[in-house]
Design an enzyme around this catalytic site. Sequence first.
Site, PDB file in Angstrom:
ATOM      1  N   HIS A   1     -27.107 -32.342  -8.832  1.00  0.00           N
ATOM      2  CA  HIS A   1     -27.652 -32.300 -10.189  1.00  0.00           C
ATOM      3  C   HIS A   1     -27.745 -30.825 -10.598  1.00  0.00           C
ATOM      4  CE1 HIS A   1     -31.236 -31.841 -12.873  1.00  0.00           C
ATOM      5  NE2 HIS A   1     -30.710 -32.889 -13.458  1.00  0.00           N
TER       6      HIS A   1
ATOM      7  N   ASP B   1     -26.809 -41.777 -18.008  1.00  0.00           N
ATOM      8  CA  ASP B   1     -28.027 -41.325 -17.336  1.00  0.00           C
ATOM      9  C   ASP B   1     -29.249 -41.862 -18.086  1.00  0.00           C
ATOM     10  OD1 ASP B   1     -30.043 -39.987 -16.038  1.00  0.00           O
ATOM     11  OD2 ASP B   1     -29.294 -37.970 -16.461  1.00  0.00           O
TER      12      ASP B   1
ATOM     13  N   GLU C   1     -32.265 -36.481  -8.290  1.00  0.00           N
ATOM     14  CA  GLU C   1     -32.724 -35.229  -8.904  1.00  0.00           C
ATOM     15  C   GLU C   1     -34.244 -35.137  -8.916  1.00  0.00           C
ATOM     16  OE1 GLU C   1     -31.070 -36.497 -12.929  1.00  0.00           O
ATOM     17  OE2 GLU C   1     -32.799 -35.327 -13.552  1.00  0.00           O
TER      18      GLU C   1
ATOM     19  N   GLU D   1     -26.855 -43.307 -13.649  1.00  0.00           N
ATOM     20  CA  GLU D   1     -27.756 -42.328 -13.019  1.00  0.00           C
ATOM     21  C   GLU D   1     -29.219 -42.638 -13.330  1.00  0.00           C
ATOM     22  OE1 GLU D   1     -26.384 -38.323 -13.510  1.00  0.00           O
ATOM     23  OE2 GLU D   1     -28.395 -37.521 -13.720  1.00  0.00           O
TER      24      GLU D   1
END
Length: 387
Positions: free
Chosen positions: A301, A198, A251, A224
């Site tokens: 998320h 991420d 998200e 991500e």
Amino acid sequence: MRITDVESIILQHDMDEPLGYSQGYYHQRTAHLVRVHTDEGLFGVGEIFGAGNVAFANQAIVHHVLTPLLIGRNPLDTNAIWHDLYNHLRDHGQKGMPIASISGIDIALWDILGKATGLPLYQLLGGKCREDYPAYGYGMMFQQRDDLEVAYSAEAQRIVELGFTALKMKIGMGIARDTSLATAVKQGAGEGIKLMADANHAYAPGEAICIGKALRDLGFYWFEEPIMPEDYQGYAMVRQALAGLQIAGGEAEWTRFGHRELLTRQCVDILQPEVSATGGISEFMKILAMAHAFGTPVLPHVWGSDVLIALDMHLLAVIPDLPGGLHQFEPMLEYDTTPNLFHSQLLREPLDILEQVKTQQGRVRPPAGPGIGIDLDPDFIDRYRVA
Ligand SMILES: [Mg+2]
């Protein structure tokens, strides 16, 4: 039934050691809960996304803007209330804090609906499509030390030893360092573990593609938030360049209107709406339906207290198979394994995620009580409440 009061509760505790991601370091944990009270004594619990001082700004929106619109309403009018609140705020913010604030209220209203009917949330949302599903261990956050590779590798090993079959790490330190950190995590995790990285939108598309190729070579499953959420064209470019690596994001996107852009512009392989930010349960279900119409899997998320963990456990149970078959893509529960009192002490009856993961081959199942199925510990709230 009528709404009589809306309580906004901000909880904070200091962290023993600051933990970071590509945008900064956390020194404190924050949880922003709401309780919506009714004239029948029932109340619902929700949570609003937003750490640190953002929570105080959201509290002002709840107190001054949303509460006057809610007093006297029937709390079971979830959809009608959502649209009234959104229409009222549209001219003042279609993304960000106003929508996060509506999200927490909407969650609390669904909790009231569950308590009023005696039904768990997954039942209200149409029933479980799966009894259980894997949880993935979130960890490997930035720490203020030079030998981060050693720390990441040891932490990956520790999370696997807890029973998790999938892990997620933070990246965003540049191409060379990210590659080195990802290599360390792979070594620590060992064979047969699903790995995710991420970047929290640390990169422009060109660099993101280079890092994505390194992650793909290492066998990572998803990448991500490679780039900033406003750059839909860049997302599509990154995704096209990285066939074989799943691009995940969403998200930092808001409502059905924002997620429509990610889907129509073919930005992501996996959509990750955050229920406590993107518009609550009412909006999450609309986004889910829209994503499936585009053939895009949804994997929520999750970043919050055990209120949100419990809520997402219901949502994960009701996500239909896409497209359906014997061996399906399974959504997973994101679970932060770093020290967090809002995971271990907030509820009277703990969710016991780690116990479930350990005894059920890395899998978990949703709570069965009415609504979200949780009971806040009043002593804990008294101790950590700051506003
Ligand atoms: Mg993320």
